[in-house]
Scaffold this motif. Sequence first.
Motif, PDB file in Angstrom:
ATOM      1  N   UNK A 231      56.078 157.313  -3.466  1.00 30.80           N
ATOM      2  CA  UNK A 231      55.056 158.146  -2.845  1.00 30.80           C
ATOM      3  C   UNK A 231      55.732 159.180  -1.958  1.00 30.80           C
ATOM      4  N   UNK A 232      55.142 160.379  -1.921  1.00 32.80           N
ATOM      5  CA  UNK A 232      55.711 161.464  -1.128  1.00 32.80           C
ATOM      6  C   UNK A 232      54.583 162.236  -0.468  1.00 32.80           C
ATOM      7  N   UNK A 233      54.709 162.466   0.824  1.00 26.08           N
ATOM      8  CA  UNK A 233      53.721 163.245   1.549  1.00 26.08           C
ATOM      9  C   UNK A 233      54.272 164.605   1.904  1.00 26.08           C
ATOM     10  N   UNK A 234      53.469 165.650   1.710  1.00 26.22           N
ATOM     11  CA  UNK A 234      53.878 166.987   2.094  1.00 26.22           C
ATOM     12  C   UNK A 234      53.024 167.447   3.260  1.00 26.22           C
ATOM     13  N   UNK A 235      53.615 168.297   4.129  1.00 22.56           N
ATOM     14  CA  UNK A 235      52.908 168.662   5.344  1.00 22.56           C
ATOM     15  C   UNK A 235      52.928 167.500   6.316  1.00 22.56           C
TER      16      UNK A 235
END
Length: 265
Positions: A231-235
């Motif tokens: 999983x990867x979160x941006x911002x």
Amino acid sequence: MKFWKSKKMAMALALALVCSSSLLALAAPGEKTEVTADTFDYDSATGMVLAKGGVKVVRGQQTMTGQTVEYNSKTQDAHVSGGNGVQVTGPDLNMTSVELWSVGGKQLIAQGNVVAVKGDKRLIGPRVEYFQESEIAITPQGGTIFMTDGNMTADHIQAFLKEDRAIGTGNVHIVSEARKLDATSDLATYYGEKSGQDRSKIIMTGNARAVQDGNVLVGNTLNLYLDDKAMEGTGRARLVITNPNPSTGVPQNKPAEEVQDNKDN
């Protein structure tokens, strides 16, 4: 001119149908269509065909069954209803519903308890619209699409079946038991193995929240990589990591580590 047939007579509607497209929007143009029913009412002046009672329509490898079929050979529009529901079967698409419309020989609109299966994808909902040439299916009144990686439920789904891609809008909920994933958001785009992407993934936007193996990632935009279970979160995003119980391997009730806001924009 009108004529009627009864007692399960099979009628090859050569004058009305052979040169047209099909009652079945999925059959190849130019093929003969055969309609079997208890009674027929055909008006050659208007091109209208009304078949009632155990109706079976066969064209090429496609078959459609229902209780009543209304077909306009000039506009190529059809409406099938009645009985125990409508069924479309064939090598390309299988569908069941309460009612079915064929629009111009290019679009199928199924209404009422719809189940549509094409390849490894299955769509269910109160209404499914399928476009033959583009192989796009839409659930405008909400529904669920089942894929090899899991399933996605949303208020509106647009499935690009040829591209192995699907977009869910409004109250999106994605579940994958194989990936141990449960995620929600306002909008989600699914890319399967045949989508041309480097790997299967889901991009979730707006109030996105994903739980995988007990770990929770929250943010405005999340990228979920299905093959890697990553999983990867941006911002701005927030990650809560839950370590498993060393004796059972099951995630503990309380997070063992918490990583606060990711400030990368």
